[in-house]
Design an enzyme around this catalytic site. Structure first.
Site, PDB file in Angstrom:
ATOM      1  N   ASN A  42       0.839  -1.195   0.000  1.00  0.00           N
ATOM      2  CA  ASN A  42       0.000   0.000   0.000  1.00  0.00           C
ATOM      3  C   ASN A  42       0.877   1.249   0.000  1.00  0.00           C
ATOM      4  O   ASN A  42       1.942   1.282   0.633  1.00  0.00           O
ATOM      5  CB  ASN A  42      -1.018  -0.001   1.148  1.00  0.00           C
ATOM      6  CG  ASN A  42      -0.448  -0.324   2.511  1.00  0.00           C
ATOM      7  OD1 ASN A  42       0.627  -0.886   2.630  1.00  0.00           O
ATOM      8  ND2 ASN A  42      -1.179   0.027   3.550  1.00  0.00           N
ATOM      9  N   GLU A  44       0.377   5.224   0.619  1.00  0.00           N
ATOM     10  CA  GLU A  44      -0.573   6.244   1.086  1.00  0.00           C
ATOM     11  C   GLU A  44      -0.206   7.633   0.588  1.00  0.00           C
ATOM     12  O   GLU A  44       0.857   7.831  -0.019  1.00  0.00           O
ATOM     13  CB  GLU A  44      -0.646   6.187   2.621  1.00  0.00           C
ATOM     14  CG  GLU A  44      -1.162   4.834   3.090  1.00  0.00           C
ATOM     15  CD  GLU A  44      -1.374   4.737   4.589  1.00  0.00           C
ATOM     16  OE1 GLU A  44      -0.852   5.586   5.343  1.00  0.00           O
ATOM     17  OE2 GLU A  44      -2.079   3.793   5.009  1.00  0.00           O
ATOM     18  N   CYS A  53      -4.158   0.591  -2.466  1.00  0.00           N
ATOM     19  CA  CYS A  53      -3.965  -0.619  -1.663  1.00  0.00           C
ATOM     20  C   CYS A  53      -2.885  -1.513  -2.285  1.00  0.00           C
ATOM     21  O   CYS A  53      -2.570  -1.401  -3.483  1.00  0.00           O
ATOM     22  CB  CYS A  53      -5.256  -1.424  -1.599  1.00  0.00           C
ATOM     23  SG  CYS A  53      -6.584  -0.635  -0.690  1.00  0.00           S
ATOM     24  N   GLU A  55      -3.040  -4.702  -3.023  1.00  0.00           N
ATOM     25  CA  GLU A  55      -3.539  -5.598  -4.075  1.00  0.00           C
ATOM     26  C   GLU A  55      -3.643  -4.882  -5.412  1.00  0.00           C
ATOM     27  O   GLU A  55      -3.303  -5.426  -6.466  1.00  0.00           O
ATOM     28  CB  GLU A  55      -4.947  -6.128  -3.742  1.00  0.00           C
ATOM     29  CG  GLU A  55      -5.085  -6.796  -2.418  1.00  0.00           C
ATOM     30  CD  GLU A  55      -5.483  -5.823  -1.315  1.00  0.00           C
ATOM     31  OE1 GLU A  55      -4.732  -4.848  -1.094  1.00  0.00           O
ATOM     32  OE2 GLU A  55      -6.510  -6.032  -0.671  1.00  0.00           O
TER      33      GLU A  55
HETATM   34  N1  THU Z   1      -5.325  -1.533   2.612  1.00  0.00           N
HETATM   35  C1  THU Z   1      -4.776  -2.337   1.642  1.00  0.00           C
HETATM   36  O1  THU Z   1      -3.621  -2.141   1.225  1.00  0.00           O
HETATM   37  N2  THU Z   1      -5.542  -3.347   1.142  1.00  0.00           N
HETATM   38  C2  THU Z   1      -6.830  -3.577   1.518  1.00  0.00           C
HETATM   39  O2  THU Z   1      -7.540  -4.327   0.867  1.00  0.00           O
HETATM   40  C3  THU Z   1      -7.348  -2.945   2.727  1.00  0.00           C
HETATM   41  C4  THU Z   1      -6.665  -1.683   3.122  1.00  0.00           C
HETATM   42  C5  THU Z   1      -4.509  -0.410   3.114  1.00  0.00           C
HETATM   43  C6  THU Z   1      -5.025   0.945   2.719  1.00  0.00           C
HETATM   44  C7  THU Z   1      -4.440   1.819   3.799  1.00  0.00           C
HETATM   45  O3  THU Z   1      -3.138   2.202   3.416  1.00  0.00           O
HETATM   46  C8  THU Z   1      -4.343   0.912   5.012  1.00  0.00           C
HETATM   47  O4  THU Z   1      -4.490  -0.416   4.526  1.00  0.00           O
HETATM   48  C9  THU Z   1      -5.405   1.166   6.067  1.00  0.00           C
HETATM   49  O5  THU Z   1      -6.667   1.178   5.519  1.00  0.00           O
END
Ligand code: THU
Length: 132
Positions: A42, A44, A53, A55
């Protein structure tokens, strides 16, 4: 590649996560039928909604390298006490290219759940849904 090996790659990718806001690293590893693996984490952003995210990072890497099909499984790893299930946006994005995908969702103790994407996104809206 075994499920355990794919999960291990996802766990490794947590180290690459850029998570100054949530402090919740997620790693992903997307397996193709020929054994190729695309990884992601992920990433941000100060404008929180611009976050991507793990995935979707892995999937977009694959598609941008010319892979639009033949995906067999994705592992997703986080440090939560619950399994790191893919969010709704990721389920939808994965469904576009791999409605039959197997999802391995791992948690902090290394245990993981194994479910088909079709169970996480029943009656999904995909390319065929646009047929008139
Ligand atoms: N996040 C993911 O990378 N994949 C997901 O399917 C759920 C959420 C990340 C997004 C964000 O950076 C952190 O988790 C908290 O929500």
């Amino acid at each position: 590649m075994t499920d355990q090996e794919l999960v291990a790659l996802a766990v490794e990718m947590e180290q690459r996560a850029y998570v100054p806001y949530s402090r919740f690293p997620v790693g992903a590893a997307l397996l193709c039928g020929d054994g190729t693996v695309f990884t992601g984490c992920n990433v941000e952003n100060a404008a929180y909604g611009s976050t991507i995210c793990a995935e979707r990072t892995a999937l977009v890497k694959a598609v941008s390298e010319g892979r639009t099909g033949g995906f067999s499984a994705i592992a997703i790893a986080g440090q939560g006490t619950d399994f790191c299930w893919p969010c709704g946006a990721c389920r939808q994005m994965l469904y576009e290219f791999a409605p039959e995908l197997i999802v391995l969702a791992a948690r902090q103790d290394g245990q993981f759940a194994r479910v088909p994407l079709s169970q996480l996104l029943p009656h999904g809206f995909g390319p065929k849904s646009l047929d008139c």
